[in-house]
Design a protein around this motif. Structure first.
Motif, PDB file in Angstrom:
ATOM      1  N   LEU A  18      -4.004   3.891   9.441  1.00  0.00           N
ATOM      2  CA  LEU A  18      -4.808   3.833   8.326  1.00  0.00           C
ATOM      3  C   LEU A  18      -4.064   4.103   7.063  1.00  0.00           C
ATOM      4  N   GLY A  19      -3.325   5.246   7.014  1.00  0.00           N
ATOM      5  CA  GLY A  19      -2.781   5.649   5.758  1.00  0.00           C
ATOM      6  C   GLY A  19      -1.737   4.748   5.272  1.00  0.00           C
ATOM      7  N   ARG A  20      -0.997   3.991   6.377  1.00  0.00           N
ATOM      8  CA  ARG A  20      -0.048   2.839   6.222  1.00  0.00           C
ATOM      9  C   ARG A  20      -0.774   1.841   5.498  1.00  0.00           C
ATOM     10  N   GLY A  21      -2.270   1.420   5.617  1.00  0.00           N
ATOM     11  CA  GLY A  21      -2.777   0.278   5.218  1.00  0.00           C
ATOM     12  C   GLY A  21      -3.164   0.727   3.858  1.00  0.00           C
ATOM     13  N   VAL A  22      -3.395   1.970   3.552  1.00  0.00           N
ATOM     14  CA  VAL A  22      -3.855   2.142   2.235  1.00  0.00           C
ATOM     15  C   VAL A  22      -2.662   2.026   1.488  1.00  0.00           C
ATOM     16  N   LEU A  23      -1.530   2.501   1.934  1.00  0.00           N
ATOM     17  CA  LEU A  23      -0.136   2.296   0.999  1.00  0.00           C
ATOM     18  C   LEU A  23      -0.064   0.754   0.779  1.00  0.00           C
ATOM     19  N   HIS A  24      -0.312  -0.013   1.802  1.00  0.00           N
ATOM     20  CA  HIS A  24      -0.117  -1.564   1.556  1.00  0.00           C
ATOM     21  C   HIS A  24      -0.934  -2.112   0.682  1.00  0.00           C
ATOM     22  N   VAL A  25      -2.280  -1.769   0.644  1.00  0.00           N
ATOM     23  CA  VAL A  25      -3.258  -2.174  -0.468  1.00  0.00           C
ATOM     24  C   VAL A  25      -2.838  -1.533  -1.785  1.00  0.00           C
ATOM     25  N   LEU A  26      -2.554  -0.360  -1.991  1.00  0.00           N
ATOM     26  CA  LEU A  26      -2.148   0.061  -3.232  1.00  0.00           C
ATOM     27  C   LEU A  26      -1.016  -0.534  -4.033  1.00  0.00           C
ATOM     28  N   ASN A  27      -0.214  -1.431  -3.066  1.00  0.00           N
ATOM     29  CA  ASN A  27       0.894  -1.963  -3.678  1.00  0.00           C
ATOM     30  C   ASN A  27       0.385  -3.619  -4.027  1.00  0.00           C
ATOM     31  N   LYS A  28      -0.771  -3.885  -3.904  1.00  0.00           N
ATOM     32  CA  LYS A  28      -0.861  -5.419  -4.040  1.00  0.00           C
ATOM     33  C   LYS A  28      -2.087  -5.423  -5.237  1.00  0.00           C
ATOM     34  N   ARG A  29      -2.132  -6.621  -5.891  1.00  0.00           N
ATOM     35  CA  ARG A  29      -3.103  -7.335  -6.587  1.00  0.00           C
ATOM     36  C   ARG A  29      -4.332  -7.733  -6.059  1.00  0.00           C
ATOM     37  N   LYS A  30      -5.616  -7.432  -6.678  1.00  0.00           N
ATOM     38  CA  LYS A  30      -6.570  -7.925  -5.966  1.00  0.00           C
ATOM     39  C   LYS A  30      -6.530  -9.302  -5.386  1.00  0.00           C
ATOM     40  N   ASP A  64      -7.595  -8.330   6.412  1.00  0.00           N
ATOM     41  CA  ASP A  64      -7.240  -7.074   6.831  1.00  0.00           C
ATOM     42  C   ASP A  64      -7.293  -5.835   5.971  1.00  0.00           C
ATOM     43  N   ASP A  65      -6.789  -6.231   4.766  1.00  0.00           N
ATOM     44  CA  ASP A  65      -6.728  -5.097   3.670  1.00  0.00           C
ATOM     45  C   ASP A  65      -8.173  -4.878   3.436  1.00  0.00           C
ATOM     46  N   LEU A  66      -9.271  -5.897   3.284  1.00  0.00           N
ATOM     47  CA  LEU A  66     -10.407  -5.491   2.842  1.00  0.00           C
ATOM     48  C   LEU A  66     -11.111  -4.656   4.045  1.00  0.00           C
TER      49      LEU A  66
END
Length: 105
Positions: free
Chosen positions: A50-62, A68-70
């Protein structure tokens, strides 16, 4: 790509909930994964999924979010709401693996 009012609300809630930036979270996850056993041989380095997923989302634009991000964003918001801002060591570590430090205002 996902858009809409619900995505906007979730995006805002996620970014209010995650109060660590990506560099802080990455450093925490790597340090947490390295504990006394050292880095495991598998490619994810023992980093919380889940932490890896958070990192992935933090590096994206809305506008670039996927389903999966949602899902990751919802899980993080729900976890932090469930655990609350408890500051005992175990709870704080659990929250920090998803980018929420309960000691921050």
């Amino acid at each position: 790509m996902t858009e809409g009012f619900e995505t906007d609300m979730l995006w805002d809630e996620f970014h209010r909930t995650v109060n660590m930036n990506s560099e802080e979270l990455r450093a925490y996850l790597l340090a947490d994964a390295s504990d006394e056993d050292g880095f495991p041989p598998d490619p994810d380095l023992g980093i919380d999924e889940l932490g890896r997923g958070v990192l992935h989302v933090l590096n994206k634009r809305k506008g670039d979010l996927t389903k999966d991000d949602l899902d990751v964003m919802r899980q993080v918001v729900e976890l932090v709401e469930t655990v609350g801002d408890r500051t005992d060591d175990e709870s704080r570590r659990e929250l920090m693996t998803v980018g929420h430090d309960p000691l921050r205002g």
